[in-house]
Design an enzyme around this catalytic site. Structure first.
Site, PDB file in Angstrom:
ATOM      1  N   LYS A 115       0.529  -2.955  -7.503  1.00  0.00           N
ATOM      2  CA  LYS A 115      -0.307  -2.610  -6.442  1.00  0.00           C
ATOM      3  C   LYS A 115      -1.859  -3.002  -6.524  1.00  0.00           C
ATOM      4  O   LYS A 115      -1.810  -3.568  -7.976  1.00  0.00           O
ATOM      5  CB  LYS A 115      -0.882  -1.027  -6.090  1.00  0.00           C
ATOM      6  CG  LYS A 115      -2.353  -0.682  -5.514  1.00  0.00           C
ATOM      7  CD  LYS A 115      -2.689   0.696  -5.118  1.00  0.00           C
ATOM      8  CE  LYS A 115      -3.425   1.207  -4.534  1.00  0.00           C
ATOM      9  NZ  LYS A 115      -3.408   2.684  -4.691  1.00  0.00           N
ATOM     10  N   SER A 172      -3.823   5.184  -0.218  1.00  0.00           N
ATOM     11  CA  SER A 172      -4.192   4.177   0.331  1.00  0.00           C
ATOM     12  C   SER A 172      -3.189   3.076  -0.758  1.00  0.00           C
ATOM     13  O   SER A 172      -3.366   1.666  -0.285  1.00  0.00           O
ATOM     14  CB  SER A 172      -4.980   3.848  -1.221  1.00  0.00           C
ATOM     15  OG  SER A 172      -4.831   4.246  -2.817  1.00  0.00           O
ATOM     16  N   SER A 216      -1.996   9.597  -3.527  1.00  0.00           N
ATOM     17  CA  SER A 216      -2.351   7.512  -2.480  1.00  0.00           C
ATOM     18  C   SER A 216      -0.234   7.602  -2.820  1.00  0.00           C
ATOM     19  O   SER A 216      -0.616   5.733  -2.799  1.00  0.00           O
ATOM     20  CB  SER A 216      -2.991   6.605  -2.828  1.00  0.00           C
ATOM     21  OG  SER A 216      -4.153   6.648  -1.992  1.00  0.00           O
TER      22      SER A 216
HETATM   23  N1  GLN Z   1      -6.864   9.850   0.485  1.00  0.00           N
HETATM   24  C1  GLN Z   1      -7.112  10.322  -0.481  1.00  0.00           C
HETATM   25  C2  GLN Z   1      -8.849  10.081  -0.601  1.00  0.00           C
HETATM   26  O1  GLN Z   1      -9.100   8.776  -0.090  1.00  0.00           O
HETATM   27  C3  GLN Z   1      -6.559  10.184  -1.497  1.00  0.00           C
HETATM   28  C4  GLN Z   1      -6.435   8.587  -2.188  1.00  0.00           C
HETATM   29  C5  GLN Z   1      -5.881   7.943  -3.805  1.00  0.00           C
HETATM   30  O2  GLN Z   1      -4.741   8.387  -3.998  1.00  0.00           O
HETATM   31  N2  GLN Z   1      -5.984   7.023  -3.780  1.00  0.00           N
HETATM   32  O3  GLN Z   1      -9.162  10.427  -1.630  1.00  0.00           O
END
Ligand code: GLN
Length: 492
Positions: A79, A154, A178
């Site tokens: 990532k 994400s 995410s």
């Molecule tokens: N969708 C959640 C957010 O936007 C989780 C994102 C994540 O786990 N990085 O904060």
């Protein structure tokens, strides 16, 4: 061999050990697939072909010399939130479009020690804020199962790359879902470890008390191989825990599903917005686990309604603090021709950050400001404690807790959900981060549009082995994790 991408990680380790193929052949095979297929998926931000081949040759040489360990020569995608020495690390942002890290994240460094070959860096929502990967400065990534749908976020690039067989496995990070939600949207297995299990050093921070890296792959077994690399104490991360690491591969059969008590939170299955197909597939998977000997126990998680407001106060508050370092001075995007220092700060940040990130910085700064701090931030921290206690109480009577990973399957690209709808999509994942618990997603079938559905199992602290083991046994008895998207069936 034309079908190396169909092999599991264990099969790759066995094939390399038996010299059925070399790391160079394997790496070339994946690079060729990326070249042919990724134009339609857009999972990679950076492909490091030359470096990957050099790493593959080094792995092959090490193996010839008798110095190989189990994963020597196996390719991986990281990532683009993990810093990689000498390779661009963007966090999906214009702010870091040209950022080349002078050091490796601990997770990346451990991968190198294990002999993993880095194919490249994969796409993500900007600074990991989002659930679709559409907020990336580099554009949207497609879901391999339906190219006009999002892979989730994400860690959407990680999920899409693995689901399209453009990497055998990938690293992800999970601040509020995410890893689990994109794994769910792309039909993969993904593990969010206990907070403190995996080093955050060199992982670009979003919300430091919630962030945790973890593996994404096709199966629990493949995740276990990567978890063996990622887990462990790191003196460079003060929140990483000095605690023995399990051998996750050796423990894959360590937990018996027979007699396992699975908690079913009433509140989770009566949520407005839970898609009927998702509910049906998750319930079928629980029925299967019951047939395998588990006991389903209805439980209460009374704090469910507080999850979204608590998370969306704490996460932006920490983000506003973490992202204050991007000011255009030492690294990252810098606005041109500033008239003075304030102008440099202002314009670098307004031009370098996207809309979602800017909104969260504003909300977080507001919540932390004098006069509001107690009413918002301190209150949210108190509610966070209650959410944690709710889980701990449940774990007095059950071994794991079952939930969907997401209330729906993948959204269409450009669906433009309202912010409230988007945030509500995180309902099943964010509480796990607030409590610091581990949880895993496993694919359990498809909805009426042939999009994957995921089951989430939440465990008590440090129960990664147990979660991987339960999912491994489920996967020995079912074949959902072996299903492949049409694009993954294509040969390069
Ligand atoms: N969708 C959640 C957010 O936007 C989780 C994102 C994540 O786990 N990085 O904060």
């Amino acid at each position: 061999m034309t079908d190396l991408h169909r092999l599991s990680v264990r099969e790759l380790t066995e094939g390399l050990a038996a010299a059925k193929f070399s790391s160079r052949e394997l790496t070339e095979h994946y690079l060729k697939r990326i070249e042919k297929i990724d134009a339609r998926v857009q999972s990679y931000v950076t492909v490091t072909a030359e470096q990957a081949l050099a790493e593959a040759d080094a792995a092959d040489a090490l193996r010839k010399a008798g110095g190989a360990t189990v994963l020597t020569g196996v390719p991986i995608a990281h990532k683009d939130i993990f810093c990689t020495h000498g390779i661009k690390t963007t966090a999906g942002s214009k702010m870091l479009d040209n950022f080349i890290s002078p050091y490796d994240a601990t997770v990346v460094a451990k991968g190198k020690v294990a002999g993993l070959v880095t194919l490249g860096k994969v796409n993500m929502d900007e600074f990991a804020m989002g659930s679709t990967s559409e907020s990336s400065y580099f554009g949207a990534t497609a879901n391999p199962w339906a190219l006009d749908h999002v892979p989730g976020g994400s860690s959407g690039g990680s999920a899409a790359a693995v689901a399209a067989d453009l990497a055998p496995f990938a690293t992800g990070t999970d601040t509020g879902g995410s890893i689990r939600q994109p794994a769910s949207f792309c039909g993969l297995t993904g593990l969010k470890p206990t907070y403190g299990r995996v080093s955050r050093f060199g992982m670009i921070a979003y919300a430091s008390s919630l962030d945790q890296g973890g593996p994404m792959a096709r199966s629990a077994e493949d995740c276990a191989y990567l978890m063996n690399v990622m887990a462990g104490h790191d003196a460079k991360d003060s929140t990483s825990v000095e605690k023995n690491v399990d051998d996750y591969v050796a423990n894959l059969n360590g937990t018996s599903v027979k007699g396992l008590r699975i908690g079913i939170p009433k509140q989770y299955f009566n949520t407005a917005g839970l898609d009927a197909d998702v509910k049906a597939r998750v319930e079928e998977s629980l029925k299967k686990l019951e047939e395998m000997g588990a006991t389903l126990v209805e439980i209460d998680l009374n704090m469910t309604e507080s999850y979204v407001p608590t998370y969306y106060l704490i996460a932006p508050a920490e983000a506003s603090s973490n992202l204050s370092r991007f000011d255009g001075v030492r690294y990252g995007y810098r606005a041109e021709n500033p008239v003075d220092l304030m102008d440099l700060y202002k314009r670098s940040r307004s031009e370098g950050f996207g809309k979602e990130v800017q909104q969260r910085i504003l909300i977080g700064t507001y919540a932390l400001s004098a006069g509001y701090y107690d009413a918002y931030y301190v209150k949210a921290q108190k509610v966070r404690r209650l959410i944690q206690q709710d889980f701990l109480k449940a774990f007095e009577t059950v071994d794991v807790i079952a939930a969907p990973s997401a209330p729906t399957t993948a959204y269409r690209i450009g669906a433009n959900l309202s912010q409230v709808e988007m945030y509500l999509g995180d309902i099943y994942t964010i509480a796990v981060n607030l409590a610091g618990l581990p949880a895993i997603n496993a694919p359990v079938g498809f909805d009426k549009d042939s999009l994957p559905v995921g089951l989430q199992l939440i465990g008590n602290y440090w129960s990664e082995s147990q979660l991987l083991s339960v999912v491994h046994q489920y996967q020995q008895a079912t074949d959902w994790h072996t299903k492949r998207a049409a694009i993954a069936e294509e040969n390069a």
